[in-house]
Scaffold this motif. Structure first.
Motif, mmCIF file in Angstrom:
data_model
loop_
_atom_site.group_PDB
_atom_site.id
_atom_site.type_symbol
_atom_site.label_atom_id
_atom_site.label_comp_id
_atom_site.label_asym_id
_atom_site.label_seq_id
_atom_site.Cartn_x
_atom_site.Cartn_y
_atom_site.Cartn_z
ATOM 1 N N HIS A 179 0.859 -1.072 -0.119
ATOM 2 C CA HIS A 179 0.059 0.003 0.083
ATOM 3 C C HIS A 179 0.667 1.155 -0.050
ATOM 4 O O HIS A 179 1.404 1.691 0.992
ATOM 5 N N TRP A 180 1.192 1.741 -1.171
ATOM 6 C CA TRP A 180 1.988 3.004 -1.549
ATOM 7 C C TRP A 180 0.979 4.231 -0.983
ATOM 8 O O TRP A 180 -0.033 4.336 -1.161
ATOM 9 N N ASN A 181 1.864 5.199 -0.501
ATOM 10 C CA ASN A 181 1.286 6.611 -0.346
ATOM 11 C C ASN A 181 0.037 6.456 0.666
ATOM 12 O O ASN A 181 -1.026 6.934 0.410
ATOM 13 N N THR A 182 0.263 5.525 1.688
ATOM 14 C CA THR A 182 -0.427 5.157 2.729
ATOM 15 C C THR A 182 0.064 5.273 4.031
ATOM 16 O O THR A 182 0.525 4.063 4.576
ATOM 17 N N PRO A 183 0.045 6.371 4.466
ATOM 18 C CA PRO A 183 0.792 6.294 6.039
ATOM 19 C C PRO A 183 -0.159 5.675 7.305
ATOM 20 O O PRO A 183 -1.352 5.772 6.984
ATOM 21 N N LYS A 184 0.538 4.894 7.668
ATOM 22 C CA LYS A 184 -0.032 4.304 8.919
ATOM 23 C C LYS A 184 0.808 4.315 10.226
ATOM 24 O O LYS A 184 1.809 4.854 10.136
ATOM 25 N N THR A 185 -0.131 4.253 11.414
ATOM 26 C CA THR A 185 0.883 4.113 12.515
ATOM 27 C C THR A 185 0.589 2.928 13.542
ATOM 28 O O THR A 185 -0.383 2.066 12.974
ATOM 29 N N ILE A 186 1.273 2.481 14.451
ATOM 30 C CA ILE A 186 0.866 1.443 15.240
ATOM 31 C C ILE A 186 -0.553 1.382 15.803
ATOM 32 O O ILE A 186 -1.224 0.499 15.939
ATOM 33 N N ALA A 187 -1.007 2.800 16.109
ATOM 34 C CA ALA A 187 -2.343 2.970 16.838
ATOM 35 C C ALA A 187 -3.388 2.257 15.687
ATOM 36 O O ALA A 187 -4.621 1.874 16.024
ATOM 37 N N GLY A 207 9.657 8.349 10.703
ATOM 38 C CA GLY A 207 8.322 8.422 10.696
ATOM 39 C C GLY A 207 7.408 7.891 11.889
ATOM 40 O O GLY A 207 6.572 8.305 11.975
ATOM 41 N N ALA A 208 8.355 7.420 12.729
ATOM 42 C CA ALA A 208 7.880 6.938 14.131
ATOM 43 C C ALA A 208 8.199 7.766 15.085
ATOM 44 O O ALA A 208 8.113 7.441 16.353
ATOM 45 N N GLN A 209 8.769 9.310 14.839
ATOM 46 C CA GLN A 209 8.693 10.109 16.038
ATOM 47 C C GLN A 209 7.986 10.282 16.909
ATOM 48 O O GLN A 209 8.052 10.437 18.116
ATOM 49 N N ALA A 210 6.662 10.153 16.636
ATOM 50 C CA ALA A 210 5.531 10.551 17.419
ATOM 51 C C ALA A 210 5.240 9.495 18.752
ATOM 52 O O ALA A 210 5.066 9.913 19.703
ATOM 53 N N GLN A 211 5.729 8.296 18.225
ATOM 54 C CA GLN A 211 5.529 7.447 19.420
ATOM 55 C C GLN A 211 7.185 6.875 19.893
ATOM 56 O O GLN A 211 7.064 6.305 20.939
ATOM 57 N N TRP A 212 8.159 7.536 19.381
ATOM 58 C CA TRP A 212 9.489 7.396 19.924
ATOM 59 C C TRP A 212 10.270 8.790 19.847
ATOM 60 O O TRP A 212 10.823 8.913 19.008
ATOM 61 N N PRO A 213 9.651 9.399 20.879
ATOM 62 C CA PRO A 213 10.313 10.805 20.850
ATOM 63 C C PRO A 213 11.800 11.017 20.747
ATOM 64 O O PRO A 213 12.300 12.150 20.463
ATOM 65 N N HIS A 318 2.827 -8.642 20.245
ATOM 66 C CA HIS A 318 2.915 -9.004 18.898
ATOM 67 C C HIS A 318 3.210 -7.781 18.061
ATOM 68 O O HIS A 318 3.245 -7.682 16.732
ATOM 69 N N THR A 319 4.127 -6.766 18.744
ATOM 70 C CA THR A 319 4.420 -5.702 17.846
ATOM 71 C C THR A 319 5.961 -5.525 18.110
ATOM 72 O O THR A 319 6.291 -5.341 19.208
ATOM 73 N N LEU A 320 6.755 -5.276 16.992
ATOM 74 C CA LEU A 320 8.207 -5.016 17.303
ATOM 75 C C LEU A 320 8.425 -3.606 16.370
ATOM 76 O O LEU A 320 8.010 -3.421 15.438
#
Length: 366
Positions: A179-187, A207-213, A318-320
Motif C-alpha cells: 500500500h504505497w502513499n498510505t501512511p499508517k501508525t501502530i495505533a 516516521g515513528a517520531q511521534a511514538q518514539w520521541p 505482537h509488535t516490534l
C-alpha cells in the motif's frame, strides 16, 4: 512466537521494511506493507546512502557492537542478494584511506583507533599501511597524488538504488501486498485480534517520531556524479579534520560522494557550502572529477537515537519496532534482520547479545 504461516503488517518500505517483507514472504508468511511514499523509496534514507559495508572504517565513530554487525553483513549480503531475481552490484575490494601531508596527524589518530578496534574485534582482516609502491598496486589512479595510505581489506559496498528496486521486484513476485502513499501508525492495528495481522513490525525510521520521541534526524547531503575519466576500484576516504569524505565508485563510472553530517532534521535542498566542500574534496583526490557531470545533489535525514545506536523494542503485544540505524543502515541491516527473525521464532536472540544490541521486550509477550 510465530507459526509456520503467520500474517505480518510492516510499516515503512525503506531498507529494513523491504528486507523483512521479502525474507518473511520467502519463508511462507503472508506480508502486507504500508509506506507513506511511493515505491521508489523517495522518502527513505536508504535511497540517498552510499551503501558502504565498512566496519573497520566506521569504527572511528561507532561502537564495537556495530562493528560486529558490519562484519556479519559482509557474510550475509551475498546470501541475501543471491535470493533476489534482479542482480545488484556488490563489491568487496576493501576501503582505501588517503590524506594530504597537512592532515597526517589526523591520519595517525585514525590509525590508532583502527588498531584498537582490531584488538577488540580480532576477526576483522588486518589493516595494511601503504607506501608509494603498494599504493600503486592497490589504486594506480591515485599513485601520483598520494604516496601513503591505509588499506582495509575485505570491506565492501553495494548499489543502494539497485537493491531497493530488486527488493521491490521481489515483493511483487512473492505477492506481497504493498500500500504505497498510505501512511499508517501502530495505533491503526491490533495484531492478534480477529481480522488483524498476527504481527506488526514498525520500520518507519523518522516516521515513528511521534511514538518514539527520542528519535532525531541527522542531516546528510550526498552528490551523485558521472566521471568517465576516473577509475577508482574501491571506496576511498579522504582524511580531513573538518569534513572527511568518502567516494564510492558504482557501476559505469557513477560515483557517490558524501556525506555531510549535520545535527538537524532539515530536509531542504543542500547548501552551496556543503556541495562545494564535497566536490572540492573529491577533486583533491582525483583531478578527473573536474569534468564530471553532476547527476544529483540529494539530502536526507538519518533516523538516530540519543546514543547513535540501533534498537529493537516492543511496546505492545505482537509488535516490534526497529529503528535508529543512523548512518549505518546498509552495514547493520542484515544483523538487525537476523535478530528480529530470532526474536520472532524463538522469543530471544543470541545475536543481539553478540552485537550489544539494545532489545526491550514486554514480559512473556513473544
Amino acid at each position: 512466537m510465530i507459526s509456520p504461516s503467520s500474517s505480518f503488517a510492516i510499516l515503512g518500505a525503506g531498507l529494513m521494511g523491504r528486507l523483512l517483507a521479502v525474507t518473511l514472504a520467502q519463508r511462507g508468511h503472508s506480508v502486507t506493507l504500508y509506506d507513506a511514499q511511493d515505491a521508489s523509496g523517495q522518502g527513505s534514507a536508504a535511497r540517498v546512502a552510499a551503501a558502504m559495508l565498512a566496519p573497520l572504517a566506521e569504527s572511528a565513530i561507532t561502537e564495537p557492537g556495530v562493528v560486529r554487525m558490519g562484519e556479519h553483513a559482509l557474510v550475509r549480503w551475498p546470501q541475501l542478494l543471491a535470493g533476489l531475481q534482479q542482480p545488484v552490484f556488490f563489491q568487496q575490494n576493501g576501503t582505501l584511506i588517503v590524506w594530504h601531508r597537512q592532515d597526517a596527524p589526523e591520519a595517525a589518530r585514525l590509525r590508532r583507533l583502527f588498531e584498537t578496534t582490531s584488538r577488540t574485534v580480532p576477526s576483522l582482516p588486518a589493516m595494511e599501511a601503504l607506501d608509494s609502491s603498494r599504493m600503486t598496486d592497490i589504486e594506480p589512479a591515485l599513485a601520483q597524488r598520494f604516496h601513503q595510505g591505509l588499506y582495509l581489506p575485505g570491506e565492501g559496498q553495494l548499489d543502494n538504488r539497485q537493491l531497493l528496486a530488486a527488493l521491490e521486484q521481489e515483493m511483487a513476485l512473492l505477492h506481497i501486498t504493498c500500500h504505497w502513499n498510505t501512511p499508517k501508525t501502530i495505533a491503526d492495528f491490533h495484531p492478534g485480534r480477529p481480522g488483524e495481522p498476527d504481527w506488526l513490525l514498525d520500520c518507519r525510521g523518522l516516521g515513528a517520531q511521534a511514538q518514539w520521541p527520542a528519535l532525531r534526524g541527522v542531516r546528510g547531503e550526498v552528490v551523485r556524479i558521472h566521471a568517465p575519466d576516473v577509475t577508482l576500484q574501491r571506496p576511498t576516504r579522504l582524511v580531513h579534520p573538518r569534513y572527511p569524505i568518502y567516494i564510492a565508485p558504482k557501476q559505469d563510472h557513477l560515483f557517490v560522494i558524501g556525506a555531510t553530517e549535520i545535527e538537524s532534521d532539515d530536509m531542504s535542498p543542500a547548501s552551496v557550502r556543503s556541495a562545494l566542500e564535497l566536490m572540492s574534496a573529491a577533486y583533491a583526490v582525483h583531478p578527473g572529477f573536474a569534468e564530471a557531470r553532476i547527476l544529483e545533489i540529494a539530502t536526507q535525514c538519518r533516523p538516530t537515537l540519543p546514543d547513535n545506536l540501533p534498537a529493537v523494542r516492543q511496546t505492545a503485544p505482537h509488535t516490534l519496532e526497529i529503528n535508529g540505524l543512523y548512518r549505518h543502515g546498509f552495514m547493520i541491516s542484515p544483523a538487525l534482520l537476523d535478530v528480529v527473525l530470532e526474536l520472532l521464532t524463538t522469543g530471544q536472540s543470541a545475536l543481539a547479545s553478540r552485537f550489544d544490541l539494545r532489545v526491550e521486550l514486554l514480559p512473556n509477550s513473544l
